[in-house]
Write a protein that holds these residues in place. Sequence first.
Motif, PDB file in Angstrom:
ATOM      1  N   PHE A 171      15.746 -13.253   9.121  1.00  0.00           N
ATOM      2  CA  PHE A 171      15.973 -13.478  10.547  1.00  0.00           C
ATOM      3  C   PHE A 171      15.437 -12.303  11.357  1.00  0.00           C
ATOM      4  O   PHE A 171      15.682 -11.136  11.012  1.00  0.00           O
ATOM      5  N   TYR A 172      14.754 -12.630  12.440  1.00  0.00           N
ATOM      6  CA  TYR A 172      14.227 -11.613  13.362  1.00  0.00           C
ATOM      7  C   TYR A 172      15.362 -10.696  13.832  1.00  0.00           C
ATOM      8  O   TYR A 172      15.193  -9.475  13.913  1.00  0.00           O
ATOM      9  N   GLU A 173      16.514 -11.289  14.136  1.00  0.00           N
ATOM     10  CA  GLU A 173      17.635 -10.504  14.673  1.00  0.00           C
ATOM     11  C   GLU A 173      18.141  -9.489  13.644  1.00  0.00           C
ATOM     12  O   GLU A 173      18.546  -8.381  14.007  1.00  0.00           O
ATOM     13  N   ASP A 174      18.114  -9.872  12.353  1.00  0.00           N
ATOM     14  CA  ASP A 174      18.511  -8.931  11.294  1.00  0.00           C
ATOM     15  C   ASP A 174      17.499  -7.788  11.205  1.00  0.00           C
ATOM     16  O   ASP A 174      17.862  -6.638  10.955  1.00  0.00           O
ATOM     17  N   MET A 175      16.231  -8.126  11.373  1.00  0.00           N
ATOM     18  CA  MET A 175      15.183  -7.096  11.279  1.00  0.00           C
ATOM     19  C   MET A 175      15.324  -6.099  12.415  1.00  0.00           C
ATOM     20  O   MET A 175      15.104  -4.910  12.248  1.00  0.00           O
ATOM     21  N   LYS A 176      15.700  -6.600  13.590  1.00  0.00           N
ATOM     22  CA  LYS A 176      15.915  -5.702  14.728  1.00  0.00           C
ATOM     23  C   LYS A 176      17.167  -4.846  14.500  1.00  0.00           C
ATOM     24  O   LYS A 176      17.184  -3.666  14.808  1.00  0.00           O
ATOM     25  N   GLU A 177      18.206  -5.470  13.970  1.00  0.00           N
ATOM     26  CA  GLU A 177      19.477  -4.772  13.812  1.00  0.00           C
ATOM     27  C   GLU A 177      19.382  -3.649  12.788  1.00  0.00           C
ATOM     28  O   GLU A 177      19.901  -2.554  12.996  1.00  0.00           O
ATOM     29  N   ASN A 178      18.723  -3.938  11.672  1.00  0.00           N
ATOM     30  CA  ASN A 178      18.656  -2.950  10.597  1.00  0.00           C
ATOM     31  C   ASN A 178      17.348  -3.125   9.832  1.00  0.00           C
ATOM     32  O   ASN A 178      17.301  -3.722   8.762  1.00  0.00           O
ATOM     33  N   PRO A 179      16.271  -2.612  10.424  1.00  0.00           N
ATOM     34  CA  PRO A 179      14.951  -2.840   9.807  1.00  0.00           C
ATOM     35  C   PRO A 179      14.865  -2.297   8.374  1.00  0.00           C
ATOM     36  O   PRO A 179      14.247  -2.916   7.508  1.00  0.00           O
ATOM     37  N   ARG A 180      15.529  -1.186   8.138  1.00  0.00           N
ATOM     38  CA  ARG A 180      15.479  -0.591   6.796  1.00  0.00           C
ATOM     39  C   ARG A 180      16.033  -1.553   5.737  1.00  0.00           C
ATOM     40  O   ARG A 180      15.437  -1.755   4.677  1.00  0.00           O
ATOM     41  N   ARG A 181      17.182  -2.130   6.055  1.00  0.00           N
ATOM     42  CA  ARG A 181      17.805  -3.085   5.124  1.00  0.00           C
ATOM     43  C   ARG A 181      16.852  -4.253   4.839  1.00  0.00           C
ATOM     44  O   ARG A 181      16.689  -4.681   3.692  1.00  0.00           O
ATOM     45  N   GLU A 182      16.196  -4.752   5.869  1.00  0.00           N
ATOM     46  CA  GLU A 182      15.312  -5.915   5.680  1.00  0.00           C
ATOM     47  C   GLU A 182      14.026  -5.527   4.953  1.00  0.00           C
ATOM     48  O   GLU A 182      13.512  -6.309   4.160  1.00  0.00           O
ATOM     49  N   VAL A 183      13.518  -4.325   5.222  1.00  0.00           N
ATOM     50  CA  VAL A 183      12.325  -3.861   4.477  1.00  0.00           C
ATOM     51  C   VAL A 183      12.685  -3.747   2.997  1.00  0.00           C
ATOM     52  O   VAL A 183      11.909  -4.148   2.117  1.00  0.00           O
ATOM     53  N   GLU A 184      13.882  -3.263   2.701  1.00  0.00           N
ATOM     54  CA  GLU A 184      14.312  -3.144   1.302  1.00  0.00           C
ATOM     55  C   GLU A 184      14.459  -4.521   0.652  1.00  0.00           C
ATOM     56  O   GLU A 184      14.107  -4.709  -0.513  1.00  0.00           O
ATOM     57  N   ARG A 185      14.951  -5.478   1.417  1.00  0.00           N
ATOM     58  CA  ARG A 185      15.066  -6.839   0.874  1.00  0.00           C
ATOM     59  C   ARG A 185      13.694  -7.391   0.524  1.00  0.00           C
ATOM     60  O   ARG A 185      13.504  -8.025  -0.513  1.00  0.00           O
ATOM     61  N   ILE A 186      12.731  -7.162   1.415  1.00  0.00           N
ATOM     62  CA  ILE A 186      11.369  -7.650   1.162  1.00  0.00           C
ATOM     63  C   ILE A 186      10.803  -6.951  -0.076  1.00  0.00           C
ATOM     64  O   ILE A 186      10.213  -7.584  -0.955  1.00  0.00           O
TER      65      ILE A 186
ATOM     66  N   HIS B  16       0.823  -1.218   0.000  1.00  0.00           N
ATOM     67  CA  HIS B  16       0.000   0.000   0.000  1.00  0.00           C
ATOM     68  C   HIS B  16       0.853   1.262   0.000  1.00  0.00           C
ATOM     69  O   HIS B  16       0.395   2.320   0.451  1.00  0.00           O
ATOM     70  N   ASN B  17       2.078   1.148  -0.477  1.00  0.00           N
ATOM     71  CA  ASN B  17       2.968   2.293  -0.607  1.00  0.00           C
ATOM     72  C   ASN B  17       3.075   3.111   0.687  1.00  0.00           C
ATOM     73  O   ASN B  17       3.110   4.339   0.667  1.00  0.00           O
ATOM     74  N   GLY B  18       3.092   2.399   1.818  1.00  0.00           N
ATOM     75  CA  GLY B  18       3.299   3.061   3.107  1.00  0.00           C
ATOM     76  C   GLY B  18       2.093   3.820   3.632  1.00  0.00           C
ATOM     77  O   GLY B  18       2.231   4.640   4.557  1.00  0.00           O
ATOM     78  N   ASP B  19       0.922   3.546   3.087  1.00  0.00           N
ATOM     79  CA  ASP B  19      -0.298   4.261   3.504  1.00  0.00           C
ATOM     80  C   ASP B  19      -0.819   3.685   4.835  1.00  0.00           C
ATOM     81  O   ASP B  19      -1.462   2.639   4.872  1.00  0.00           O
ATOM     82  N   ALA B  20      -0.545   4.424   5.920  1.00  0.00           N
ATOM     83  CA  ALA B  20      -0.898   3.939   7.263  1.00  0.00           C
ATOM     84  C   ALA B  20      -2.402   3.735   7.407  1.00  0.00           C
ATOM     85  O   ALA B  20      -2.855   2.755   7.997  1.00  0.00           O
ATOM     86  N   GLU B  21      -3.170   4.663   6.856  1.00  0.00           N
ATOM     87  CA  GLU B  21      -4.629   4.571   7.006  1.00  0.00           C
ATOM     88  C   GLU B  21      -5.169   3.339   6.287  1.00  0.00           C
ATOM     89  O   GLU B  21      -6.014   2.621   6.823  1.00  0.00           O
ATOM     90  N   ALA B  22      -4.655   3.072   5.100  1.00  0.00           N
ATOM     91  CA  ALA B  22      -5.107   1.892   4.348  1.00  0.00           C
ATOM     92  C   ALA B  22      -4.826   0.625   5.157  1.00  0.00           C
ATOM     93  O   ALA B  22      -5.629  -0.309   5.160  1.00  0.00           O
ATOM     94  N   CYS B  23      -3.715   0.607   5.866  1.00  0.00           N
ATOM     95  CA  CYS B  23      -3.344  -0.595   6.620  1.00  0.00           C
ATOM     96  C   CYS B  23      -4.035  -0.651   7.984  1.00  0.00           C
ATOM     97  O   CYS B  23      -3.828  -1.589   8.745  1.00  0.00           O
TER      98      CYS B  23
ATOM     99  N   GLU C 226      11.622   7.671   1.158  1.00  0.00           N
ATOM    100  CA  GLU C 226      10.793   8.286   2.190  1.00  0.00           C
ATOM    101  C   GLU C 226       9.727   7.301   2.680  1.00  0.00           C
ATOM    102  O   GLU C 226       9.452   7.201   3.876  1.00  0.00           O
ATOM    103  N   VAL C 227       9.153   6.583   1.736  1.00  0.00           N
ATOM    104  CA  VAL C 227       8.132   5.584   2.111  1.00  0.00           C
ATOM    105  C   VAL C 227       8.772   4.460   2.928  1.00  0.00           C
ATOM    106  O   VAL C 227       8.193   3.986   3.915  1.00  0.00           O
ATOM    107  N   ILE C 228       9.970   4.060   2.560  1.00  0.00           N
ATOM    108  CA  ILE C 228      10.646   3.022   3.349  1.00  0.00           C
ATOM    109  C   ILE C 228      10.851   3.511   4.777  1.00  0.00           C
ATOM    110  O   ILE C 228      10.577   2.786   5.737  1.00  0.00           O
ATOM    111  N   SER C 229      11.294   4.749   4.918  1.00  0.00           N
ATOM    112  CA  SER C 229      11.485   5.297   6.270  1.00  0.00           C
ATOM    113  C   SER C 229      10.181   5.276   7.048  1.00  0.00           C
ATOM    114  O   SER C 229      10.149   4.945   8.236  1.00  0.00           O
TER     115      SER C 229
END
Length: 296
Positions: free
Chosen positions: A193-208, A63-70, A219-222
Amino acid sequence: KKASTSISRFPLIPVRGIPLMSFIANNWDSIWAFRPDPSDLLIATYPKAGTTWTQEIVDLLLHNGDAEACKRAPTPVRSPFLEIFSPPPIPSGLDHLKTMDPPRIIKTHLPFQLVPTGFWENKCKVIYVARNAKDNLVSYFYFDCMNLTQPEPGPWEGYIPKFMKGELSWGSWYDHVKGYWMEREKKNILYLFYEDMKENPRREVERIMKYLDLSVSDEVISRIVELTSFKNMKENPMTNYSCVPAPVFDQSISPFMRKGEVGDWRNHFTPEQSKMFDEDYKKQMKDVNIPFRDLI
Ligand code: A3P
């Protein structure tokens, strides 16, 4: 608080050797026969490895980071839980899926070999999230205390051997993380890995994002990283499972969004328990080299 009489802790019944709650085992044939659409996405985890977190990241990416939609509905309504059959108000996964058009974000805790084969035949995308065994165990212990449909956890010291022997709902953690790990390349599974998501959530969101062939702005990733912080998801009524009433999830016993940290096992395992666990862990995991962290 007393559980109402309609809610009970379900016994476990093995399905091809995997202990599953009776309502899953009793409906096994229809679960196994489920045919996903090729556009459906599966999020697979051993319970308490970071499923809800990943479901929210994926929904926000779509949803392109749309908080309300989610915030249109609680997590289990937006993202059906494949093998769940009641108890109310959590919709039965298969009935729920019939009411939704693909692409759907489907959640499962089934081990690799019990995932309906249609997911592989249709080359569906599959994200697996793994969490280090000791933190996963601690989180599952608290969950089994508060989820009044799961089997009784019993006392903490007895829970550790149950986990080690794979006697909990959805079976052995060891076999679960290994099953998906061995197939990840052949089946194009994104293994996180959960631990990777905690360590660097941005990197893992980009991987997904890349895995899903999506492209959203920095900006949407942030924004997604911020919206899916533990604190925000704990406060968000659409992600914190406050939708499930207390006779099912008694959050006064332990909140669904409990701690959200790496290494909380150190507050629970005694040195002896840790040593015993580690020795057994080495044996059970000797045939693979999955890079788990924060375990020792
Ligand atoms: P804890 O019990 O250690 O706090 P699942 O969604 O697979 O049931 O996993 C639940 C676990 O993930 C709980 O762990 C929960 O607090 C944690 N969790 C949920 N959302 C999170 C988030 N946004 N960030 C970090 N941890 C999160």
